[in-house]
Design a protein around this motif. Structure first.
Motif, short mmCIF file in Angstrom:
data_model
loop_
_atom_site.label_atom_id
_atom_site.label_comp_id
_atom_site.label_asym_id
_atom_site.label_seq_id
_atom_site.Cartn_x
_atom_site.Cartn_y
_atom_site.Cartn_z
N LYS A 156 51.03 44.08 43.16
CA LYS A 156 49.95 45.07 43.22
C LYS A 156 49.33 45.29 41.84
O LYS A 156 48.11 45.39 41.69
CB LYS A 156 50.47 46.39 43.78
N ILE A 157 50.19 45.37 40.84
CA ILE A 157 49.70 45.63 39.48
C ILE A 157 48.91 44.43 38.95
O ILE A 157 47.89 44.59 38.28
CB ILE A 157 50.88 45.99 38.55
N ILE A 159 47.13 42.42 40.71
CA ILE A 159 45.82 42.49 41.37
C ILE A 159 44.93 43.53 40.68
O ILE A 159 43.75 43.28 40.39
CB ILE A 159 45.99 42.81 42.87
N GLN A 160 45.49 44.71 40.43
CA GLN A 160 44.71 45.77 39.78
C GLN A 160 44.31 45.37 38.35
O GLN A 160 43.18 45.64 37.92
CB GLN A 160 45.53 47.06 39.76
N ARG A 161 45.23 44.76 37.64
CA ARG A 161 44.93 44.34 36.26
C ARG A 161 43.84 43.28 36.25
O ARG A 161 42.93 43.31 35.41
CB ARG A 161 46.19 43.81 35.59
N ASN A 162 43.90 42.33 37.17
CA ASN A 162 42.86 41.30 37.24
C ASN A 162 41.51 41.90 37.59
O ASN A 162 40.46 41.47 37.08
CB ASN A 162 43.25 40.23 38.26
N LYS A 163 41.52 42.89 38.45
CA LYS A 163 40.28 43.57 38.80
C LYS A 163 39.68 44.26 37.58
O LYS A 163 38.46 44.19 37.33
CB LYS A 163 40.55 44.60 39.90
N LEU A 164 40.53 44.90 36.79
CA LEU A 164 40.07 45.56 35.57
C LEU A 164 39.53 44.54 34.57
O LEU A 164 38.50 44.78 33.91
CB LEU A 164 41.22 46.35 34.95
N LEU A 165 40.21 43.40 34.43
CA LEU A 165 39.74 42.37 33.50
C LEU A 165 38.33 41.89 33.86
O LEU A 165 37.53 41.58 32.97
CB LEU A 165 40.71 41.18 33.51
N LYS A 166 38.04 41.83 35.13
CA LYS A 166 36.69 41.44 35.55
C LYS A 166 35.67 42.53 35.23
O LYS A 166 34.52 42.26 34.87
CB LYS A 166 36.68 41.13 37.05
N GLU A 167 36.10 43.81 35.35
CA GLU A 167 35.19 44.92 35.11
C GLU A 167 34.89 45.11 33.63
O GLU A 167 33.87 45.72 33.27
CB GLU A 167 35.78 46.21 35.69
N TRP A 181 48.50 49.56 32.57
CA TRP A 181 48.87 48.51 33.52
C TRP A 181 49.92 47.58 32.92
O TRP A 181 50.85 47.15 33.61
CB TRP A 181 47.64 47.69 33.93
N ASP A 182 49.78 47.29 31.63
CA ASP A 182 50.74 46.37 30.98
C ASP A 182 52.15 46.95 30.98
O ASP A 182 53.13 46.22 31.18
CB ASP A 182 50.29 46.08 29.55
N GLU A 183 52.25 48.24 30.75
CA GLU A 183 53.58 48.86 30.73
C GLU A 183 54.26 48.73 32.08
O GLU A 183 55.46 48.40 32.16
CB GLU A 183 53.43 50.34 30.35
N GLN A 184 53.50 48.98 33.15
CA GLN A 184 54.08 48.85 34.49
C GLN A 184 54.37 47.39 34.83
O GLN A 184 55.37 47.07 35.49
CB GLN A 184 53.12 49.44 35.52
#
Length: 361
Positions: A156-157, A159-167, A181-184
């Protein structure tokens, strides 16, 4: 543990099916594309919440229907369990155990342990690392709930991190949130790597003897875990790769890029092994999986063999069949010649024709 019976409704090419299984060997034979594999897939799906084919729920439901239903009656340590699963085209699947709905599919793990062996598994060594990670994940999720929790959260993290990288291309001011996100990611990723290493270490205590017996003691097989990054270096590696992550808009470091290697007599057979060596190692891997489950849960898993015998030579066939005569097994094949020739004990025979199953004995 055994599966006592199965009911299907609107499942692939089955309008309706009700079938009882023998605790021993169950053979499903018939021409290709008649529905043999679908029976095995339904059993696996109902025990793990995933199709071994990676199929989506909507693709499993009959074309003109909105829902599909699977019901399994299982007996484990003498205790009966009923698993009901409703697949829905536009909603999350519904699962109930003994009539009580569960909130998470992971609650299903551990009721019944199944090992699925198909011709595709014989290519696990020469295919890409995603196949080997999938093997590790599918087995570990059945026997280790801590791993399920860590893996689900890690994915899940990512996916969320990749989404943020695109944004970040449009909103560079969001970059500071990457630290959260990196810590988690490190927290759950380290757990995933720790459990994977232990799993491969456990397989190594078993696979050497199995592979030695399969090859007449000519080959020594050793598995090696190849983490993309070492746990203690994960946090620093994420920081080092951040600029590359931003450019490629994806997370380049972590256990979602792990691999596993196979060494026969100290030679990496992914790169330098013959097809025969690779197939023998894949067979040893599946047989070791069965034995490891037995050690972990003190019971044998249910074995699903999907047209594997036709892909093995007679020596490997005999080795496989001699190894599973004490396990509930469901086998698909196009004919019964192999079993008659090898005088293999058959407890129930089913002929499959165009979405119908007829018991012959």
């Amino acid at each position: 543990m055994i599966i006592e019976s199965m009911e299907l409704q609107h499942y692939r090419n089955y309008e309706k099916l009700q079938i009882g299984f023998d605790p021993g060997t169950n053979i499903f034979y018939g021409d290709n594309a008649q529905g043999k594999t679908n029976v095995l897939e339904a059993a696996y799906l109902c025990c793990t919440a995933k199709s071994h084919r990676g199929a989506r729920d909507r693709d499993i439901i009959q074309f003109d229907q909105e829902e599909s239903h699977i019901k399994l009656q299982i007996k484990k340590d003498g205790v009966p369990y009923r698993i009901d699963m409703h697949l829905k085209k536009n909603k999350t699947k519904g699962i109930a155990i003994n009539g009580l709905p569960i909130r998470k599919a992971s609650e299903l793990f551990g009721i019944a342990n199944v090992v699925f062996f198909s011709p595709e598994d014989l290519n696990i060594i020469k295919n890409g690392p995603a196949e080997r990670r999938r093997f590790i994940d599918l087995e570990l999720c059945q026997v280790n709930k801590l791993y399920v929790h860590a893996l689900v959260n890690y994915n899940k993290i990512v996916i969320q991190r990749n989404k943020l990288l695109k944004e970040l291309f449009f909103h560079p001011e969001y970059e500071g949130t990457l630290d959260v996100w990196d810590e988690q990611l490190v927290n759950y990723g380290v757990q995933v790597m720790r459990e994977r290493r232990q799993f491969i270490d456990q397989l190594n205590t078993i696979i050497g003897e199995i592979h030695g017996n399969l090859t007449g003691q000519k080959e020594q097989l050793v598995l090696r875990y190849e983490p993309n990054v070492e746990p203690k270096e994960f946090a620093a590696a994420l920081k080092r790769s951040r600029e590359a992550d931003k450019k490629q808009k994806t997370t380049l470091t972590g256990p979602h890029r792990d691999d596993m290697s196979f060494f026969v007599n100290q030679i990496d057979i992914r790169k330098f092994g013959s097809q025969g060596q690779q197939r023998s190692a894949a067979l040893s891997l599946k047989l070791s999986e069965i034995e490891l489950v037995k050690q972990l849960i003190h019971d044998y898993p249910i074995l699903l063999l999907d047209d594997v015998l036709s892909e093995l030579d007679s020596s490997r066939q005999n080795h496989l069949l001699n190894s599973i005569n004490h396990i509930q097994t469901m086998i698909t094949c196009t004919g019964l010649d192999d079993f008659v020739e090898h005088r293999f004990q058959i407890d129930k025979i089913f002929k499959v024709i165009d979405g119908t199953v007829h018991q012959e004995n």
